[in-house]
Structure formats: structure tokens, C-alpha cells
Motif scaffolding. Sequence first.
Motif, PDB file in Angstrom:
ATOM      1  N   GLY A 168       0.826  -1.090  -0.149  1.00 53.01           N
ATOM      2  CA  GLY A 168       0.116   0.028  -0.073  1.00 53.01           C
ATOM      3  C   GLY A 168       0.778   1.166   0.030  1.00 53.01           C
ATOM      4  N   PHE A 169       2.002   1.222   0.838  1.00 56.29           N
ATOM      5  CA  PHE A 169       2.680   2.324   0.973  1.00 56.29           C
ATOM      6  C   PHE A 169       3.602   2.409  -0.536  1.00 56.29           C
ATOM      7  N   ILE A 170       4.077   1.674  -0.856  1.00 53.61           N
ATOM      8  CA  ILE A 170       4.771   1.926  -2.138  1.00 53.61           C
ATOM      9  C   ILE A 170       3.988   2.451  -3.291  1.00 53.61           C
ATOM     10  N   THR A 171       2.738   1.534  -3.486  1.00 56.92           N
ATOM     11  CA  THR A 171       1.882   1.835  -4.922  1.00 56.92           C
ATOM     12  C   THR A 171       1.443   3.459  -4.659  1.00 56.92           C
ATOM     13  N   SER A 172       1.055   3.805  -3.296  1.00 54.86           N
ATOM     14  CA  SER A 172       0.615   5.137  -3.093  1.00 54.86           C
ATOM     15  C   SER A 172       1.542   6.192  -3.320  1.00 54.86           C
ATOM     16  N   VAL A 173       2.789   5.975  -2.744  1.00 54.36           N
ATOM     17  CA  VAL A 173       4.006   6.947  -3.204  1.00 54.36           C
ATOM     18  C   VAL A 173       4.044   6.937  -4.741  1.00 54.36           C
ATOM     19  N   ILE A 174       4.231   6.073  -5.346  1.00 56.32           N
ATOM     20  CA  ILE A 174       4.499   6.044  -6.703  1.00 56.32           C
ATOM     21  C   ILE A 174       3.147   6.786  -7.454  1.00 56.32           C
ATOM     22  N   GLY A 175       1.999   6.522  -7.151  1.00 58.25           N
ATOM     23  CA  GLY A 175       0.907   7.406  -7.786  1.00 58.25           C
ATOM     24  C   GLY A 175       0.672   8.698  -7.387  1.00 58.25           C
ATOM     25  N   ILE A 176       1.351   9.225  -6.086  1.00 57.10           N
ATOM     26  CA  ILE A 176       1.089  10.616  -5.731  1.00 57.10           C
ATOM     27  C   ILE A 176       2.189  11.482  -5.846  1.00 57.10           C
ATOM     28  N   LEU A 221     -12.448   1.661  -1.706  1.00 55.60           N
ATOM     29  CA  LEU A 221     -13.605   1.313  -2.553  1.00 55.60           C
ATOM     30  C   LEU A 221     -12.934   0.559  -3.875  1.00 55.60           C
ATOM     31  N   ALA A 222     -11.917   1.182  -4.100  1.00 55.83           N
ATOM     32  CA  ALA A 222     -11.253   0.493  -5.425  1.00 55.83           C
ATOM     33  C   ALA A 222     -10.912  -1.186  -5.084  1.00 55.83           C
ATOM     34  N   VAL A 223     -10.375  -1.437  -3.791  1.00 57.79           N
ATOM     35  CA  VAL A 223     -10.153  -2.715  -3.675  1.00 57.79           C
ATOM     36  C   VAL A 223     -11.599  -3.748  -3.630  1.00 57.79           C
ATOM     37  N   ILE A 224     -12.556  -2.996  -2.955  1.00 57.21           N
ATOM     38  CA  ILE A 224     -13.841  -3.958  -3.166  1.00 57.21           C
ATOM     39  C   ILE A 224     -14.218  -3.978  -4.339  1.00 57.21           C
ATOM     40  N   PHE A 225     -14.167  -2.876  -5.331  1.00 56.70           N
ATOM     41  CA  PHE A 225     -14.561  -3.148  -6.583  1.00 56.70           C
ATOM     42  C   PHE A 225     -13.604  -4.321  -7.270  1.00 56.70           C
ATOM     43  N   ALA A 226     -12.472  -4.252  -7.214  1.00 57.83           N
ATOM     44  CA  ALA A 226     -11.565  -5.175  -7.782  1.00 57.83           C
ATOM     45  C   ALA A 226     -11.871  -6.607  -7.191  1.00 57.83           C
ATOM     46  N   ASN A 239     -10.191  14.324  -7.573  1.00 56.34           N
ATOM     47  CA  ASN A 239      -9.093  13.323  -8.391  1.00 56.34           C
ATOM     48  C   ASN A 239      -9.689  11.756  -8.418  1.00 56.34           C
ATOM     49  N   LEU A 240     -10.026  11.530  -9.401  1.00 55.27           N
ATOM     50  CA  LEU A 240     -10.647  10.219  -9.402  1.00 55.27           C
ATOM     51  C   LEU A 240      -9.766   9.206  -9.822  1.00 55.27           C
ATOM     52  N   PHE A 241      -8.468   9.494 -10.344  1.00 59.30           N
ATOM     53  CA  PHE A 241      -7.398   8.438 -10.696  1.00 59.30           C
ATOM     54  C   PHE A 241      -7.046   7.619  -9.724  1.00 59.30           C
TER      55      PHE A 241
END
Length: 211
Positions: free
Chosen positions: A10-18, A57-62, A123-125
Motif C-alpha cells: 500500500g505504501f509503495i503503490t501510493s507513493v508511486i501514484g502521488i 472502494l477500489a479494492v472492493i470493486f477489484a 481526483n478520480l485517478f
Amino acid sequence: MTIALPLALGFITSVIGITPPGLINMTAAKVSVEEGRTRAFVFAGGATFIVLIQTFLAVIFAKFINRNPDVVIVLREIGLAIFLALTFYFFWTSKKMKPKEKKVKLRTKRSRFFLGMLLSALNLFPIPFYVLISVTLYSYNIFSFEKPFVYMFVLGSGIGAYFAFYCYIAFFKKMESKTAFILNNMNYIIGSITGLVSIITLINVINYYCD
């Protein structure tokens, strides 16, 4: 799976995205310069709160998407196209990018926490980003849709988001004087990561059709 894995993912993906410069993190930096770090951290807190909701919400949808193998392989193919496009984009802009002064007007007098929530909500990205990340990681058996794992992953994404905002708030003045150098290196790093993910995804897609 240990608690450390979902937190790290979660940390790594969030840092990359933001981390790439955008309206939210640049606004956080501007609030820091014009109104002080305390208000900037409050702003970052509001933005991070929305990131937590969007990630969940994204994880639930996934999770629902992942139950259909045909949808998963389609998402992998879409993800491959997106990652390839991002790879070319980051490497291409690294060569052409020139530092530009960004001006962010803060006209609202409301609490910076709610301003952070508002800009982050616009920001919906993050939602499609985390859907794609969750499904992809699950396909490699390093992600789980079990509640404890999901909660830790979401928490990790929140920590990563706040860390990225913190870096902009704390080091903006230093970053401002070295904008071209930082952006060029940042793009190469992110481009390399997306390129690696593209190769792994391509291999996975080929294996799927060869089976």
C-alpha cells in the motif's frame, strides 16, 4: 501473509501514484509556503482521508472483478497498454521537460482539511489505479482480498500518501531550486518501474494464452 506485506504494498503503490507533481501535492506545498507547515499538514490530512476511502472502494470493486477470469485478463491487457503508455510518456517527457512555474490560487477561506478533501475527491485517478494494482498483484499471489490484508493495504496507502505530501511540504523550497533535476530523475525512476511492470504483465498475458 504478514502485516508488513500489505502495509509495504500500500505504501509503495501510493507513493508511486502521488509523487508525480499534481494539483494536490503542489497545493500542499503552496499552503506550506504561504500559510505555514501546520496548515499544510492539515490540508494533507484531508487529502489523505479521501485517498483512504478511494483505495478501499477500489479494492472492493477489484474483488468483484477478480471473480470473473475473463474480466481479469482483459484488465491485464488494458493494464499492459496503460503501463507501456506511461513508460513511454515518462521517458519522453524526461528529455523534453522544462521547469515551469506553477501557480496555485487558494481563494477559499474554509478549513484546509476540507479543502484537501475537496481537491482529493475531485481526483478520480486513484480508484482505477488501485483497482488495476489490486487485480495485478492478486494474479501474482502477493495480494489477498481477506479483510485484514485489505485493511492493512488501505492503511499503507494512507501512510504512503501522507508521506508523499509531507515530502512536498517539508522540502518544497529545496525542490523548487532544483525542479528540472528532480523531475527528470523522478520520471526516469517511474518510467523504469512501469517498464518493468509492463514486461511482467506481458509475460503473464502470453502465458495465459499459451496455456
